[in-house]
Design a protein around this motif. Structure first.
Motif, short mmCIF file in Angstrom:
data_model
loop_
_atom_site.label_atom_id
_atom_site.label_comp_id
_atom_site.label_asym_id
_atom_site.label_seq_id
_atom_site.Cartn_x
_atom_site.Cartn_y
_atom_site.Cartn_z
N LEU A 69 0.84 -1.21 0.00
CA LEU A 69 0.00 0.00 0.00
C LEU A 69 0.87 1.25 0.00
O LEU A 69 0.55 2.25 -0.66
CB LEU A 69 -0.93 0.00 1.23
CG LEU A 69 -2.01 -1.10 1.20
CD1 LEU A 69 -2.72 -1.18 2.54
CD2 LEU A 69 -3.02 -0.83 0.08
N HIS A 70 1.97 1.19 0.74
CA HIS A 70 2.88 2.33 0.82
C HIS A 70 3.38 2.69 -0.59
O HIS A 70 3.41 3.86 -0.98
CB HIS A 70 4.04 1.97 1.75
CG HIS A 70 4.78 3.14 2.29
ND1 HIS A 70 5.89 3.66 1.66
CD2 HIS A 70 4.56 3.93 3.37
CE1 HIS A 70 6.33 4.70 2.36
NE2 HIS A 70 5.53 4.88 3.41
N THR A 71 3.75 1.66 -1.34
CA THR A 71 4.22 1.90 -2.71
C THR A 71 3.07 2.37 -3.61
O THR A 71 3.19 3.36 -4.32
CB THR A 71 4.82 0.59 -3.29
OG1 THR A 71 5.87 0.17 -2.41
CG2 THR A 71 5.38 0.79 -4.69
N ALA A 72 1.93 1.66 -3.52
CA ALA A 72 0.81 1.97 -4.42
C ALA A 72 0.33 3.40 -4.24
O ALA A 72 -0.09 4.04 -5.19
CB ALA A 72 -0.33 0.99 -4.17
N PHE A 73 0.37 3.91 -3.03
CA PHE A 73 -0.13 5.26 -2.80
C PHE A 73 0.98 6.32 -2.86
O PHE A 73 0.82 7.44 -2.37
CB PHE A 73 -0.92 5.32 -1.49
CG PHE A 73 -2.30 4.72 -1.66
CD1 PHE A 73 -3.34 5.47 -2.15
CD2 PHE A 73 -2.51 3.38 -1.40
CE1 PHE A 73 -4.61 4.91 -2.37
CE2 PHE A 73 -3.76 2.79 -1.62
CZ PHE A 73 -4.81 3.56 -2.11
N GLY A 74 2.10 5.94 -3.46
CA GLY A 74 3.15 6.93 -3.76
C GLY A 74 3.84 7.48 -2.54
O GLY A 74 4.33 8.62 -2.55
N LEU A 75 3.93 6.67 -1.46
CA LEU A 75 4.53 7.20 -0.23
C LEU A 75 6.01 6.84 -0.09
O LEU A 75 6.69 7.34 0.80
CB LEU A 75 3.78 6.66 1.00
CG LEU A 75 2.31 7.09 1.11
CD1 LEU A 75 1.63 6.32 2.24
CD2 LEU A 75 2.19 8.58 1.37
N ASP A 76 6.50 5.95 -0.97
CA ASP A 76 7.88 5.47 -0.80
C ASP A 76 8.89 6.62 -0.85
O ASP A 76 8.80 7.52 -1.68
CB ASP A 76 8.24 4.46 -1.90
CG ASP A 76 7.57 3.12 -1.65
OD1 ASP A 76 6.90 2.98 -0.62
OD2 ASP A 76 7.71 2.23 -2.50
N SER A 77 9.84 6.54 0.07
CA SER A 77 10.88 7.56 0.14
C SER A 77 11.84 7.39 -1.03
O SER A 77 12.20 6.26 -1.40
CB SER A 77 11.64 7.36 1.45
OG SER A 77 12.91 7.89 1.34
N GLU A 78 12.25 8.51 -1.60
CA GLU A 78 13.20 8.40 -2.71
C GLU A 78 14.57 7.96 -2.21
O GLU A 78 15.34 7.35 -2.92
CB GLU A 78 13.31 9.74 -3.44
CG GLU A 78 12.15 9.88 -4.42
CD GLU A 78 11.84 11.31 -4.77
OE1 GLU A 78 12.76 12.13 -4.68
OE2 GLU A 78 10.68 11.57 -5.13
#
Ligand code: ADP
Ligand code: ASP
Ligand code: MG
Length: 422
Positions: free
Chosen positions: A403-412
């Motif tokens: 979910l973290h990835t799908a909702f664009g929350l992953d840290s660069e």
């Protein structure tokens, strides 16, 4: 000159060395001209050890004696921390919850603060130049008995004291340098959030983000206490500010969804009453009885009925399961149900953020993401700023990460950004 309440959790005061480190930080703040009140938890896992000790001599210890025992953990840390501050040449005085007049209701082990009547004493200590060290997690009821505020309750002590003394802000120090978009222990790509509103933090805490106790955030929201969540071990990190209306970096003024994070909770169990009659009054009977027992019920789901029978499931804190199992079976028998199933191997995974209700696509995307990850959802609940799903406990980390990835929350910055220090 600022008046600061700083709270240090168990990991921050786990050893004599760490207590000395906290003492130096307090002294630096004091020497910079600030008045400092410090709230501390029991050292390390001492509260857990005390609980184990209690259960090793009595499987069902009385709540009064439990609070008598648990409150000793914090009493050790306040005295030792005050000594460590004194060793650095600054006057310090330690107090129990009772000594600073933290008056609670009667509910041992989960007491609620009703008033703080010892503020004069605290102010006098501060005015005399002391660093004041107060035991978190404990109070005294009207009958003069020692009570405790529930696990993680030192956060609430700190916020309540900050409100009562009119502190400029309340700093909550732990092993993580702020509130992240997910628990960094299970989601390596989580990133620190600069600012959060009380409402967003309330949803995160209510759904398992243990970095701040829910009741502390409720208290802060009620009295407008600004919370600064910070790391004890990374003094240069900016932490997270929790306040009424955070300044958003984004100045597009768009109405879109703002996802603040993913929370997870492994501390609940799912109870199912099988094949109960599907007729008016059944849910009322079940949940009135549970309410009378003080059981905290979270998600409730009723299946479609077949032949006039249905299954009713609800989640409740794991800690309550033992104490309610008998009554739940009794209720199930009384209403003509077939039997009770208890599943303690579940996780609640929640997506928290503003604007969800107005964007139905958010729920669909959440369920699609879990489906693509082959994770089965057994319960769902929604609120205007949160969608929660119940999944198998083994799938918890996988669900949070997906979910973290799908909702664009992953840290660069990927894993470099994770800052939990034990
Ligand atoms: P303390 O003992 O100092 O009170 P806690 O263990 O209660 O500290 O809280 C810190 C822990 O909260 C972190 O180690 C982290 O694993 C956990 N945590 C859960 N959710 C989050 C989140 N969203 N952001 C940061 N930490 C989180
Ligand atoms: N020592 C208590 C606990 O472990 C209170 C706290 O740490 O906030 O829950
Ligand atoms: Mg805590």
């Amino acid at each position: 000159m600022a008046l600061v309440v700083a709270k240090f959790g168990g990991s921050s005061v786990a050893t004599a060395e760490r207590i000395k480190n906290v003492a130096s930080r307090l002294v630096r703040r004091h020497n910079a001209g600030n008045q400092v009140v410090c709230v501390v938890s029991a050292m390390g896992d001492n509260t857990d050890h005390l609980l184990d000790l209690a259960h090793s001599v009595n499987p069902n210890p009385s709540a009064r004696e439990m609070d008598m025992l648990l409150s000793t953990g914090e009493q050790v840390s306040v005295a030792v921390l005050a000594m460590a501050v004194q060793a650095l040449g600054v006057p310090a005085v330690s107090h129990t919850g009772a000594q600073v007049g933290i008056v609670t209701d009667e509910s041992y082990t989960a007491a609620k603060i009703g008033a703080i009547v010892g503020v004069e004493r605290l102010r006098k200590d501060l005015d005399e130049g002391n660093i004041v060290v107060v035991a978190g997690f404990q109070g005294i009821n009207e009958a003069g008995e020692i009570t405790t505020l529930g696990r993680g309750g030192s956060d609430t002590t700190a916020v309540a004291l900050a409100a009562a003394v009119g502190a400029d802000y309340c700093e909550i120090y732990s092993d993580v340098d702020g509130v992240y978009t997910a628990d960094p222990r299970i989601c390596p790509k989580a990133h620190r959030i600069e600012r959060l509103s009380y409402d967003e933090m309330l949803e995160l805490s209510a759904n398992g983000a243990g970095v701040l106790q829910l009741r502390a955030v409720e208290f802060a929201s009620k009295y407008g206490v600004v919370i600064h969540a910070r790391s004890t071990f990374l003094p240069d990190s900016k932490g997270t500010i929790i306040e009424e209306a955070p300044d958003r970096m984004d100045t597009n003024y768009s109405e879109g969804v703002v996802i603040s994070g993913i929370a997870h909770d492994l501390s609940e169990a799912k109870i199912t009453m099988r094949h109960v009659p599907d007729r008016s009054g059944i849910a009322a009977t079940i949940f009135t009885r549970l309410g009378e027992m003080g059981v905290n019920v979270d998600i409730i789901i009723q299946d479609v009925s077949h032949d006039g029978l249905t299954d009713i499931s609800f989640t409740t804190p794991m800690d309550d399961v033992e104490h309610i199992t008998g009554t739940v079976s009794e209720i199930c028998r009384e209403i003509g149900g077939e039997g009770v199933e208890i599943n303690t191997h579940i996780a609640k995974v929640s997506l928290v953020g503003a604007g969800m209700k107005s964007y139905p696509g958010v729920a669909a995307k959440m369920f699609r993401t879990l489906a693509d990850a082959k994770i089965n959802i057994s319960m769902i609940s929604t609120s205007p700023i949160c969608i929660s799903t119940v999944v198998d406990a083994d799938e918890c980390a996988h669900a949070v990460q997906a979910l973290h990835t799908a909702f664009g929350l992953d840290s660069e910055e990927e894993e470099n950004n994770v800052k939990v220090v034990r």
